[in-house]
Design a protein around this motif. Structure first.
Motif, PDB file in Angstrom:
ATOM      1  N   GLY A   1     -47.577  28.408  13.186  1.00 42.79           N
ATOM      2  CA  GLY A   1     -48.303  27.171  13.845  1.00 42.79           C
ATOM      3  C   GLY A   1     -47.837  26.889  15.441  1.00 42.79           C
ATOM      4  N   ARG A   2     -47.265  27.453  15.782  1.00 43.23           N
ATOM      5  CA  ARG A   2     -46.976  27.316  17.430  1.00 43.23           C
ATOM      6  C   ARG A   2     -47.949  28.273  18.237  1.00 43.23           C
ATOM      7  NH1 ARG A   2     -41.724  25.916  18.378  1.00 43.23           N
ATOM      8  NH2 ARG A   2     -40.778  24.761  16.666  1.00 43.23           N
ATOM      9  N   ALA A   3     -48.258  27.834  19.248  1.00 41.52           N
ATOM     10  CA  ALA A   3     -49.083  28.522  20.394  1.00 41.52           C
ATOM     11  C   ALA A   3     -48.188  29.753  20.937  1.00 41.52           C
ATOM     12  CB  ALA A   3     -49.570  27.605  21.421  1.00 41.52           C
ATOM     13  N   ALA A   4     -49.060  30.741  21.186  1.00 35.87           N
ATOM     14  CA  ALA A   4     -48.458  31.907  21.563  1.00 35.87           C
ATOM     15  C   ALA A   4     -48.100  31.788  23.068  1.00 35.87           C
ATOM     16  CB  ALA A   4     -49.497  33.165  21.643  1.00 35.87           C
ATOM     17  N   ARG A   5     -46.641  32.378  23.509  1.00 36.44           N
ATOM     18  CA  ARG A   5     -46.300  32.174  24.712  1.00 36.44           C
ATOM     19  C   ARG A   5     -46.504  33.450  25.542  1.00 36.44           C
ATOM     20  NH1 ARG A   5     -40.220  29.492  23.607  1.00 36.44           N
ATOM     21  NH2 ARG A   5     -41.162  27.428  22.795  1.00 36.44           N
ATOM     22  N   LEU A   6     -46.656  34.399  24.943  1.00 37.33           N
ATOM     23  CA  LEU A   6     -46.700  35.899  25.411  1.00 37.33           C
ATOM     24  C   LEU A   6     -48.082  36.561  24.819  1.00 37.33           C
ATOM     25  CD1 LEU A   6     -42.976  37.295  25.849  1.00 37.33           C
ATOM     26  CD2 LEU A   6     -44.281  35.990  27.583  1.00 37.33           C
ATOM     27  N   VAL A   7     -48.459  37.506  25.559  1.00 33.36           N
ATOM     28  CA  VAL A   7     -49.572  38.228  25.017  1.00 33.36           C
ATOM     29  C   VAL A   7     -49.474  39.836  25.547  1.00 33.36           C
ATOM     30  CG1 VAL A   7     -51.286  36.447  24.949  1.00 33.36           C
ATOM     31  CG2 VAL A   7     -51.166  37.807  26.973  1.00 33.36           C
ATOM     32  N   LEU A   8     -49.615  40.753  24.570  1.00 30.68           N
ATOM     33  CA  LEU A   8     -49.769  42.120  24.944  1.00 30.68           C
ATOM     34  C   LEU A   8     -51.417  42.427  25.157  1.00 30.68           C
ATOM     35  CD1 LEU A   8     -47.377  43.291  22.364  1.00 30.68           C
ATOM     36  CD2 LEU A   8     -47.302  43.732  24.604  1.00 30.68           C
ATOM     37  N   LEU A   9     -51.625  43.003  26.258  1.00 29.38           N
ATOM     38  CA  LEU A   9     -52.988  43.259  26.655  1.00 29.38           C
ATOM     39  C   LEU A   9     -53.184  44.893  26.676  1.00 29.38           C
ATOM     40  CD1 LEU A   9     -55.947  42.831  27.559  1.00 29.38           C
ATOM     41  CD2 LEU A   9     -55.205  42.720  30.209  1.00 29.38           C
ATOM     42  N   ARG A  10     -53.883  45.407  25.993  1.00 27.07           N
ATOM     43  CA  ARG A  10     -54.275  46.927  26.078  1.00 27.07           C
ATOM     44  C   ARG A  10     -55.772  47.219  26.320  1.00 27.07           C
ATOM     45  NH1 ARG A  10     -52.919  49.718  20.883  1.00 27.07           N
ATOM     46  NH2 ARG A  10     -50.603  49.443  21.630  1.00 27.07           N
ATOM     47  N   GLY A  11     -56.002  48.036  27.363  1.00 33.71           N
ATOM     48  CA  GLY A  11     -57.280  48.881  27.672  1.00 33.71           C
ATOM     49  C   GLY A  11     -57.386  50.285  27.720  1.00 33.71           C
ATOM     50  N   ARG A  12     -58.251  50.800  27.401  1.00 36.65           N
ATOM     51  CA  ARG A  12     -58.260  52.428  27.579  1.00 36.65           C
ATOM     52  C   ARG A  12     -59.093  52.735  28.657  1.00 36.65           C
ATOM     53  NH1 ARG A  12     -56.459  55.457  23.743  1.00 36.65           N
ATOM     54  NH2 ARG A  12     -55.660  54.392  21.758  1.00 36.65           N
ATOM     55  N   LYS A  13     -58.882  53.762  29.412  1.00 36.34           N
ATOM     56  CA  LYS A  13     -59.564  54.390  30.545  1.00 36.34           C
ATOM     57  C   LYS A  13     -60.758  54.889  29.945  1.00 36.34           C
ATOM     58  CE  LYS A  13     -59.408  55.475  35.009  1.00 36.34           C
ATOM     59  NZ  LYS A  13     -58.239  56.624  35.549  1.00 36.34           N
ATOM     60  N   GLY A  14     -62.129  54.181  30.268  1.00 36.74           N
ATOM     61  CA  GLY A  14     -63.271  54.933  29.831  1.00 36.74           C
ATOM     62  C   GLY A  14     -63.761  54.491  28.237  1.00 36.74           C
ATOM     63  N   GLY A  15     -62.760  53.453  27.865  1.00 38.47           N
ATOM     64  CA  GLY A  15     -63.189  53.008  26.464  1.00 38.47           C
ATOM     65  C   GLY A  15     -64.454  52.234  26.405  1.00 38.47           C
ATOM     66  N   ARG A  16     -65.013  52.126  25.440  1.00 40.23           N
ATOM     67  CA  ARG A  16     -66.303  51.467  25.151  1.00 40.23           C
ATOM     68  C   ARG A  16     -66.573  50.665  24.095  1.00 40.23           C
ATOM     69  NH1 ARG A  16     -70.299  53.913  28.148  1.00 40.23           N
ATOM     70  NH2 ARG A  16     -70.060  56.231  28.966  1.00 40.23           N
ATOM     71  N   ALA A  17     -65.256  50.296  23.399  1.00 38.00           N
ATOM     72  CA  ALA A  17     -65.162  49.519  22.405  1.00 38.00           C
ATOM     73  C   ALA A  17     -65.357  48.026  22.782  1.00 38.00           C
ATOM     74  CB  ALA A  17     -64.003  49.676  21.343  1.00 38.00           C
ATOM     75  N   SER A  18     -65.666  47.055  21.705  1.00 38.68           N
ATOM     76  CA  SER A  18     -65.875  45.726  21.909  1.00 38.68           C
ATOM     77  C   SER A  18     -64.534  44.960  22.265  1.00 38.68           C
ATOM     78  CB  SER A  18     -66.644  45.247  20.959  1.00 38.68           C
ATOM     79  OG  SER A  18     -68.087  45.329  20.826  1.00 38.68           O
ATOM     80  N   PHE A  19     -64.511  44.012  22.849  1.00 40.76           N
ATOM     81  CA  PHE A  19     -63.148  43.087  23.009  1.00 40.76           C
ATOM     82  C   PHE A  19     -62.709  42.854  21.716  1.00 40.76           C
ATOM     83  CE2 PHE A  19     -60.989  39.290  23.389  1.00 40.76           C
ATOM     84  CZ  PHE A  19     -59.957  39.456  23.920  1.00 40.76           C
TER      85      PHE A  19
END
Length: 256
Positions: A199-217
């Motif tokens: 029920g609380r808002a997120a304070r932190l996030v983990l962000l991941r990306g791939r080099k050359g990745g093509r998948a949708s967000f």
């Protein structure tokens, strides 16, 4: 010197339930659970290589190396005293970690010629154009942004091998900025919010990306850290799944 602090100025703290015992300054930047959660979500396998940008005393990189035997871990740290602690921590825990001193904005040549399967970073959370500096130099370097967040993401993407991952942990309010910078250099972006309690808002996030990745967000359902709706006093109350990560070294996989 093996370290730049006398032992009396250090504490030796347990991580992963005591699987790692790591020296940190009593005064200065001290790692909490954030780098442990970051380390837990790195999808490393035996034989992979990883680079921790701004490794501090080595907590995140050493947690990954402890969880995944055979990973080839390296760290970049701008403050010599923290780099020395990272080397000491690796040696005393019997975990291999190559520590390079230098600034990610002027990448050392020894790293400039290499790419890694996984690059991770726990950049300073606070933009000092909108917040106040702290007096301790080491703590300020870990908390206050001197190098722009865009430079962290650019450096991480350059050091990442094709099809490899870049993973950062950051405050939730900075997610739009992170996504804007990451989308220019990485694909297959996905976000895992870290929520204090249901029920609380997120304070932190983990962000991941791939080099050359093509998948949708992908914006994943949030990971809830604690039991109940409020803190029950002066004690921890992480839920069972989070306790397994923090105390047993379990992974924190992004949802498939």
């Amino acid at each position: 010197m093996a370290d730049h602090w006398p032992d009396a100025a250090l504490s030796r703290d347990k991580f992963l339930g005591g699987q790692l015992r790591l020296w940190q300054p009593k005064q200065g930047y001290r790692a909490g659970v954030d780098p442990v959660l970051l380390a837990a979500c790195i999808p490393a396998r035996e034989g992979d290589s990883l680079l921790d940008l701004g490794c501090g005393a080595g907590v995140a990189a050493l947690c990954v190396a402890q969880r995944v035997p055979g990973v080839q871990a390296a760290g970049l740290e701008v403050q010599p005293e923290y780099a020395a602690l990272a080397r000491r921590n690796a040696a005393e825990n019997g975990v291999s970690l190559e520590v390079v001193e230098g600034n990610l904005a002027q990448m050392p040549e020894t790293l400039k010629q290499r790419q890694f399967t996984h690059v991770l970073a726990n950049p300073p959370y606070f933009d000092r154009n909108a917040s106040t500096k702290v007096a301790d130099k080491g703590r300020e370097a870990g908390r206050g942004e001197a190098t722009p967040l865009e430079a962290w993401i650019e450096a991480a993407a350059k050091r990442c091998a094709p099809k490899g991952t870049v993973t950062l942990i950051q405050r939730a309010e900075r997610l739009p900025e992170m996504l804007g910078h990451a989308a220019k250099r990485l694909g297959s972006l996905e976000v895992l919010p870290l929520i204090p309690r249901k029920g609380r808002a997120a304070r932190l996030v983990l962000l991941r990306g791939r080099k050359g990745g093509r998948a949708s967000f992908r914006l994943h359902d949030g990971w809830i850290l604690h039991e109940g709706g409020s803190h029950p006093g002066d004690r921890e109350n992480y839920n069972a799944a989070t306790t397994c990560i923090l105390r047993l070294g379990a992974p924190l996989p992004f949802p498939e």
